[in-house]
Structures are given as C-alpha cells and as structure tokens.
Design a protein around this motif. Structure first.
Motif, PDB file in Angstrom:
ATOM      1  N   HIS A  92      60.621  20.457  13.100  1.00 13.00           N
ATOM      2  CA  HIS A  92      59.603  19.479  13.501  1.00 13.00           C
ATOM      3  C   HIS A  92      59.242  18.578  12.320  1.00 13.00           C
ATOM      4  CE1 HIS A  92      55.731  18.008  15.055  1.00 13.00           C
ATOM      5  NE2 HIS A  92      56.283  18.228  16.240  1.00 13.00           N
ATOM      6  N   HIS A  93      58.866  17.350  12.605  1.00 16.99           N
ATOM      7  CA  HIS A  93      58.569  16.402  11.521  1.00 16.99           C
ATOM      8  C   HIS A  93      57.322  16.792  10.712  1.00 16.99           C
ATOM      9  CE1 HIS A  93      56.041  14.742  14.747  1.00 16.99           C
ATOM     10  NE2 HIS A  93      55.327  14.196  13.788  1.00 16.99           N
ATOM     11  N   THR A  94      56.494  17.688  11.216  1.00 13.25           N
ATOM     12  CA  THR A  94      55.316  18.150  10.471  1.00 13.25           C
ATOM     13  C   THR A  94      55.530  19.550   9.888  1.00 13.25           C
ATOM     14  OG1 THR A  94      54.286  19.049  12.460  1.00 13.25           O
ATOM     15  CG2 THR A  94      53.739  16.767  11.870  1.00 13.25           C
ATOM     16  N   ALA A  95      56.779  19.974   9.767  1.00 16.55           N
ATOM     17  CA  ALA A  95      57.083  21.331   9.315  1.00 16.55           C
ATOM     18  C   ALA A  95      56.477  21.645   7.945  1.00 16.55           C
ATOM     19  CB  ALA A  95      58.587  21.548   9.286  1.00 16.55           C
ATOM     20  N   GLU A  96      56.469  20.671   7.053  1.00 19.96           N
ATOM     21  CA  GLU A  96      55.908  20.935   5.721  1.00 19.96           C
ATOM     22  C   GLU A  96      54.439  21.334   5.810  1.00 19.96           C
ATOM     23  OE1 GLU A  96      58.025  18.407   6.323  1.00 19.96           O
ATOM     24  OE2 GLU A  96      59.678  19.111   5.074  1.00 19.96           O
ATOM     25  N   LEU A  97      53.716  20.768   6.763  1.00 18.80           N
ATOM     26  CA  LEU A  97      52.310  21.146   6.958  1.00 18.80           C
ATOM     27  C   LEU A  97      52.204  22.490   7.668  1.00 18.80           C
ATOM     28  CD1 LEU A  97      50.769  17.710   8.004  1.00 18.80           C
ATOM     29  CD2 LEU A  97      50.507  18.902   5.822  1.00 18.80           C
ATOM     30  N   LEU A  98      53.056  22.722   8.649  1.00 15.61           N
ATOM     31  CA  LEU A  98      53.028  23.980   9.390  1.00 15.61           C
ATOM     32  C   LEU A  98      53.352  25.170   8.494  1.00 15.61           C
ATOM     33  CD1 LEU A  98      54.909  22.864  12.630  1.00 15.61           C
ATOM     34  CD2 LEU A  98      52.494  23.465  12.451  1.00 15.61           C
ATOM     35  N   PHE A  99      54.232  24.957   7.516  1.00 12.90           N
ATOM     36  CA  PHE A  99      54.666  26.032   6.622  1.00 12.90           C
ATOM     37  C   PHE A  99      54.111  25.851   5.207  1.00 12.90           C
ATOM     38  CE2 PHE A  99      57.708  26.232  10.064  1.00 12.90           C
ATOM     39  CZ  PHE A  99      57.859  27.596  10.260  1.00 12.90           C
ATOM     40  N   LEU A 100      52.966  25.219   5.096  1.00  7.71           N
ATOM     41  CA  LEU A 100      52.331  25.016   3.794  1.00  7.71           C
ATOM     42  C   LEU A 100      52.137  26.369   3.096  1.00  7.71           C
ATOM     43  CD1 LEU A 100      51.200  22.771   2.015  1.00  7.71           C
ATOM     44  CD2 LEU A 100      48.964  23.203   3.014  1.00  7.71           C
ATOM     45  N   GLY A 101      52.651  26.477   1.889  1.00  9.24           N
ATOM     46  CA  GLY A 101      52.584  27.732   1.145  1.00  9.24           C
ATOM     47  C   GLY A 101      53.736  28.670   1.467  1.00  9.24           C
ATOM     48  N   GLU A 102      54.571  28.297   2.407  1.00 13.49           N
ATOM     49  CA  GLU A 102      55.718  29.102   2.837  1.00 13.49           C
ATOM     50  C   GLU A 102      57.006  28.292   2.692  1.00 13.49           C
ATOM     51  OE1 GLU A 102      55.839  32.255   4.006  1.00 13.49           O
ATOM     52  OE2 GLU A 102      53.696  32.608   3.844  1.00 13.49           O
ATOM     53  N   GLU A 103      57.124  27.557   1.595  1.00 18.15           N
ATOM     54  CA  GLU A 103      58.263  26.664   1.392  1.00 18.15           C
ATOM     55  C   GLU A 103      59.594  27.407   1.377  1.00 18.15           C
ATOM     56  OE1 GLU A 103      55.410  26.547  -0.385  1.00 18.15           O
ATOM     57  OE2 GLU A 103      54.602  24.616   0.290  1.00 18.15           O
ATOM     58  N   GLU A 104      59.616  28.600   0.796  1.00 10.92           N
ATOM     59  CA  GLU A 104      60.857  29.379   0.761  1.00 10.92           C
ATOM     60  C   GLU A 104      61.278  29.763   2.182  1.00 10.92           C
ATOM     61  OE1 GLU A 104      62.756  33.438  -1.182  1.00 10.92           O
ATOM     62  OE2 GLU A 104      60.737  32.847  -1.738  1.00 10.92           O
ATOM     63  N   THR A 105      60.327  30.184   2.979  1.00 10.39           N
ATOM     64  CA  THR A 105      60.614  30.531   4.373  1.00 10.39           C
ATOM     65  C   THR A 105      61.107  29.308   5.133  1.00 10.39           C
ATOM     66  OG1 THR A 105      58.952  32.284   4.352  1.00 10.39           O
ATOM     67  CG2 THR A 105      59.630  31.457   6.514  1.00 10.39           C
ATOM     68  N   LEU A 106      60.478  28.170   4.919  1.00 10.39           N
ATOM     69  CA  LEU A 106      60.902  26.939   5.579  1.00 10.39           C
ATOM     70  C   LEU A 106      62.337  26.594   5.190  1.00 10.39           C
ATOM     71  CD1 LEU A 106      60.362  24.507   7.372  1.00 10.39           C
ATOM     72  CD2 LEU A 106      59.276  23.380   5.407  1.00 10.39           C
ATOM     73  N   GLY A 107      62.674  26.745   3.929  1.00 10.34           N
ATOM     74  CA  GLY A 107      64.039  26.492   3.488  1.00 10.34           C
ATOM     75  C   GLY A 107      65.037  27.406   4.179  1.00 10.34           C
ATOM     76  N   LEU A 108      64.681  28.674   4.325  1.00  4.94           N
ATOM     77  CA  LEU A 108      65.556  29.610   5.026  1.00  4.94           C
ATOM     78  C   LEU A 108      65.723  29.210   6.485  1.00  4.94           C
ATOM     79  CD1 LEU A 108      64.279  33.002   3.589  1.00  4.94           C
ATOM     80  CD2 LEU A 108      66.537  32.003   3.245  1.00  4.94           C
ATOM     81  N   LEU A 109      64.630  28.846   7.125  1.00  2.00           N
ATOM     82  CA  LEU A 109      64.679  28.480   8.540  1.00  2.00           C
ATOM     83  C   LEU A 109      65.485  27.210   8.781  1.00  2.00           C
ATOM     84  CD1 LEU A 109      60.961  29.225   9.448  1.00  2.00           C
ATOM     85  CD2 LEU A 109      62.962  30.533  10.195  1.00  2.00           C
ATOM     86  N   ARG A 110      65.640  26.403   7.761  1.00  3.87           N
ATOM     87  CA  ARG A 110      66.418  25.168   7.875  1.00  3.87           C
ATOM     88  C   ARG A 110      67.876  25.348   7.451  1.00  3.87           C
ATOM     89  NH1 ARG A 110      62.099  20.683   5.623  1.00  3.87           N
ATOM     90  NH2 ARG A 110      61.050  20.353   7.620  1.00  3.87           N
ATOM     91  N   ASP A 111      68.222  26.498   6.914  1.00  2.00           N
ATOM     92  CA  ASP A 111      69.581  26.780   6.471  1.00  2.00           C
ATOM     93  C   ASP A 111      70.525  26.782   7.676  1.00  2.00           C
ATOM     94  OD1 ASP A 111      71.777  29.014   6.061  1.00  2.00           O
ATOM     95  OD2 ASP A 111      71.261  28.253   4.061  1.00  2.00           O
ATOM     96  N   ARG A 112      71.552  25.974   7.615  1.00  2.00           N
ATOM     97  CA  ARG A 112      72.483  25.796   8.737  1.00  2.00           C
ATOM     98  C   ARG A 112      73.151  27.112   9.151  1.00  2.00           C
ATOM     99  NH1 ARG A 112      77.007  21.606   7.727  1.00  2.00           N
ATOM    100  NH2 ARG A 112      75.143  20.375   7.401  1.00  2.00           N
ATOM    101  N   ASP A 113      73.638  27.871   8.186  1.00  2.00           N
ATOM    102  CA  ASP A 113      74.332  29.118   8.507  1.00  2.00           C
ATOM    103  C   ASP A 113      73.364  30.145   9.112  1.00  2.00           C
ATOM    104  OD1 ASP A 113      76.730  28.095   7.569  1.00  2.00           O
ATOM    105  OD2 ASP A 113      76.412  28.881   5.544  1.00  2.00           O
ATOM    106  N   LEU A 114      72.182  30.220   8.533  1.00  2.00           N
ATOM    107  CA  LEU A 114      71.190  31.154   9.034  1.00  2.00           C
ATOM    108  C   LEU A 114      70.779  30.790  10.457  1.00  2.00           C
ATOM    109  CD1 LEU A 114      68.416  32.725   6.986  1.00  2.00           C
ATOM    110  CD2 LEU A 114      67.849  31.847   9.221  1.00  2.00           C
ATOM    111  N   ARG A 115      70.552  29.516  10.708  1.00  2.00           N
ATOM    112  CA  ARG A 115      70.192  29.045  12.054  1.00  2.00           C
ATOM    113  C   ARG A 115      71.301  29.391  13.051  1.00  2.00           C
ATOM    114  NH1 ARG A 115      65.920  25.597  12.521  1.00  2.00           N
ATOM    115  NH2 ARG A 115      66.751  24.655  14.422  1.00  2.00           N
ATOM    116  N   ALA A 116      72.542  29.175  12.649  1.00  2.00           N
ATOM    117  CA  ALA A 116      73.658  29.463  13.531  1.00  2.00           C
ATOM    118  C   ALA A 116      73.720  30.953  13.861  1.00  2.00           C
ATOM    119  CB  ALA A 116      74.964  28.992  12.896  1.00  2.00           C
ATOM    120  N   ALA A 117      73.499  31.794  12.866  1.00  2.00           N
ATOM    121  CA  ALA A 117      73.557  33.234  13.089  1.00  2.00           C
ATOM    122  C   ALA A 117      72.476  33.711  14.054  1.00  2.00           C
ATOM    123  CB  ALA A 117      73.431  33.972  11.748  1.00  2.00           C
ATOM    124  N   PHE A 118      71.272  33.204  13.879  1.00  2.00           N
ATOM    125  CA  PHE A 118      70.155  33.691  14.691  1.00  2.00           C
ATOM    126  C   PHE A 118      70.045  32.982  16.042  1.00  2.00           C
ATOM    127  CE2 PHE A 118      68.776  35.560  10.740  1.00  2.00           C
ATOM    128  CZ  PHE A 118      68.087  36.689  11.129  1.00  2.00           C
TER     129      PHE A 118
END
Length: 95
Positions: free
Chosen positions: A65-91
């Motif tokens: 979502h275009h507001t993801a940085e606000l939704l995951f404020l303080g959870e930048e590492e988690t946001l990066g994982l959730l945006r990882d192409r391979d991880l997204r494909a696996a899950f």
C-alpha cells in the motif's frame, strides 16, 4: 466505532497474531539465507495452516500500500521482508 480497542483481550489477540506472522517471515528469511530450503518451505506450510493466517496475508497486502511506511512505522525491517519478492512468492503462492 465497534470498541475493538476497548477490550484488552482483542488488542492482545491482534498483537499476538501480528507477532506470530512477523516471526514466520523472519524465520523464512533466516532459513533461506542458510540454504535450508526444506525448512523454509515447512515454515510457509505451518504459517498457512495457523489460525489467523489471514493476518499474514493482510500484512503482505498492506506492505504494498502507498501508506505502508506509516502503517509499519518502527517496523522497517518487517516491511522490507514483506516486500521481498522471493519471500512474497513463497508465502503467497498456492503450491
């Protein structure tokens, strides 16, 4: 409107569901980085079959979502994982 944040048990439940989903993606990344692809596949299988697995799917959708940085404020590492192409494909794939 519905008072969902007024009931501690509901807030704790959502917090636990988020934490469990977050652990799944973190464990997948660790296993994948170590070349333990069988273990990574098992992490995905378990995550899909857990109660409230829809929380994890919602997290993936929110990460795009275009507001993801606000939704995951303080959870930048988690946001990066959730945006990882391979991880997204696996899950998100239905293998």
């Amino acid at each position: 409107m519905f008072g969902l944040n007024d009931r501690g048990v509901l807030v704790d439940g959502r917090r636990t569901a988020y934490g469990t989903a977050k652990q799944s993606v973190e464990l997948w990344r660790i296993a994948t980085d170590k070349g333990q692809h069988g273990k990574a596949a098992e992490i995905v299988r378990v995550a899909r079959n857990r109660p409230l697995a829809d929380v994890l799917v919602a997290m993936f959708h929110q990460a795009a979502h275009h507001t993801a940085e606000l939704l995951f404020l303080g959870e930048e590492e988690t946001l990066g994982l959730l945006r990882d192409r391979d991880l997204r494909a696996a899950f998100l794939s239905r293998a």
